[in-house]
Design a protein around this motif. Sequence first.
Motif, short mmCIF file in Angstrom:
data_model
loop_
_atom_site.label_atom_id
_atom_site.label_comp_id
_atom_site.label_asym_id
_atom_site.label_seq_id
_atom_site.Cartn_x
_atom_site.Cartn_y
_atom_site.Cartn_z
N GLY A 242 45.32 -2.64 79.59
CA GLY A 242 45.74 -1.56 78.69
C GLY A 242 46.32 -2.10 77.40
N GLU A 243 47.12 -3.16 77.54
CA GLU A 243 47.75 -3.71 76.35
C GLU A 243 46.74 -4.24 75.34
N TRP A 279 62.60 0.28 78.07
CA TRP A 279 62.28 1.22 77.00
C TRP A 279 61.14 0.68 76.16
N GLN A 281 58.38 -0.33 77.26
CA GLN A 281 57.17 0.31 77.79
C GLN A 281 57.01 1.72 77.21
N VAL A 282 58.14 2.40 77.05
CA VAL A 282 58.08 3.75 76.49
C VAL A 282 57.61 3.68 75.03
N GLY A 285 53.90 2.90 75.05
CA GLY A 285 53.17 4.10 75.43
C GLY A 285 53.13 5.11 74.30
N GLY A 286 54.28 5.28 73.64
CA GLY A 286 54.35 6.21 72.51
C GLY A 286 53.44 5.77 71.38
N PHE A 288 50.73 4.09 71.70
CA PHE A 288 49.39 4.41 72.19
C PHE A 288 49.04 5.86 71.84
N ILE A 289 49.95 6.77 72.22
CA ILE A 289 49.71 8.20 72.01
C ILE A 289 49.55 8.48 70.51
N PHE B 109 46.60 7.30 79.32
CA PHE B 109 47.15 5.99 79.66
C PHE B 109 48.51 5.81 78.97
N GLY B 110 48.58 6.21 77.70
CA GLY B 110 49.85 6.14 76.97
C GLY B 110 50.92 6.98 77.65
N LEU B 113 52.36 5.12 80.60
CA LEU B 113 53.34 4.09 80.25
C LEU B 113 54.69 4.72 79.93
N ASN B 121 63.78 3.06 83.69
CA ASN B 121 65.09 2.97 83.04
C ASN B 121 66.18 3.72 83.78
#
Lengths: 312, 297
Positions: A242-243, A279, A281-282, A285-286, A288-289, B109-110, B113, B121
């Motif tokens: 994914g990364e 965080w 990862q958050v 992910g953000g 990504f979106i 996928f995002g 994550l 957390n």
Amino acid sequence: MLSRARLAPLALWALMLGFVLIAPAFLYPVFVMQLLCFALFACAFNLLIGFTGLLSFGHAAFFGGAAYIAGHVIKMWGFPPLLGIITGALFAAALGWVVGSLAIRRQGIYFAMITLALAQIVFFFVLQMPFTGGEDGLQGIPRGYLLGFIDLNQPLAMYYFVAAVFLVGFLLIYRIIHSPFGQVLQAIRENEPRALSLGYNVDRFKLLAFVLSAGLSGLAGSTKALVFQFASLTDAHWQMSGEVILMTLLGGMGTIFGPVVGAFIVVALQHVLSGIGSWVQVVIGGTFIACVLLFRRGIVGELARLLRISSL
Amino acid sequence: MRLILAQGMLGLNNGVFYAMLSLGLAVIFGLLNVVNFAHGALYMTGAFLALILYSYLGPWLGLEWLQIGFWPSLILVPLLIAGFGMLIERFMLRWLYKFDPIYSLLLTFGVTLVLQGVFINFFNASGTPYPAMPEMLKGVVDLGFMKFPKYRLFVIVFSVAVCGVVWFIIERTRIGAQLRAGTENPELVKAFGINVPLMVMLTFGFGTGLAGLAGVLAAPIYSVSPLMGANLIIVIFAVVVIGGMGSIMGAVVTGFALGLVEGVTKVFYAPAANTMIFLLMVIVLLVRPSGLFGRQS
């Protein structure tokens, strides 16, 4: 007087070369080496998604698998470093041939899911094989002597070795894209039925692109194992797949410099934000979106559009 | 023989979750052509919501007596997850339908994550047990060849019923027919006066609600952890590929069958159990590329 369309890529080349050559003077070398490994990984991945139109969700298998193989042959069999990373890359290419020949039977999303599932088999192998160290990973890979006399334990020697591997890989990808073979790949990406009707054996081209991409991803993974003297499960986990997609998407799919920029941003982000724990990862992910929703062309892709240049 | 039957039952128990999750994926994929990568994360979120409703909500609100138990959660959590899914559909996925379906895969996928990161957390990566197993489902039933936990038996029966109802709704009722027509030809269905975007949103919510339901059912069996969906989702993808993407029947039957196969493999060669599903996938792809229940394309 050079036109803008010729000047911009040249400027990017100069910028990238300049950065690679003098980066260790002002940045921590291990950080830049990590960055270069991921940049090569992303470029190899981009060869597939950006120039052939195939989304693989299993590239961690090649990156991580090669890291383990290279680590093993260097540590246990006493291979010299250069031969070690080449062995890793060849292993990844062979694995790519197996995965690719199964996956190209289906298209689009099916292709993505099959590569993902096959990569998961590789992950379970890595987890369970006796030589990989299971959860602990493969540790203590010696860097050794390049060509018998350059001591890679010297940080700068190691750095310029990694820089050379990156540049060779990048040039190779650049050559592939600009060769007749690369043109056929792009024709397949644009319109597969038409490429087929022109008489190209589409499946063979796709498979070859897959093998090349897997092999170069393996080169990146092997080199990373040598840099950190360590191969770990994270390298083979699906989140790594994914990364690398994120890096490519963020920089710009189907651009030449995009994956390098994307890898730079993602790796730098992880370093800068490492203090805030998960965080990160958050944030990833953000990102990504945001990429998918707001700028699907990626940074370099949007830049190319602004400057109205067809290829950057 | 006893061992095979026993492992088979335990495998069937995992199969329940394979079936329920791949059913939700199949509903979403079959009707909207979206591969919902966030499905595993929504299942995990469902399990966490059940845990939060029971153990954390009361203390957070300063109402120590407030504990929402298993039975209310079984209804409440799927609704909450469905609502969350509908928000994702309405404000994110909807903008991507006109592009390559790969973008919706990447978007979800995002989302995965983000959800994983948030729960790691707050609850850290190791698991927390869900203490609210209902009294009447505690204890074991003697099946002759083994003593089987009552709760797990309940989960199997309940899920088979849910899968049956979903299959019936989509394949046999008027609403199901409208759904299927809406995906074949949205313009035509619009002309009949049906609000297609609303229908799509509800369908996505329904699919994700199933993931939430599976999450609540899983909470008392497995410990509730932020990564519980991460590895499961890949298995689910394999199940869906084997069953034939978008086939409701394929998803359910393959889900249960693969749980069984996995369980029985444990008897003969335990390390292969994880890879068995993927090996089967490879074989099925070689022999029947559109999956066991898929229509040839």
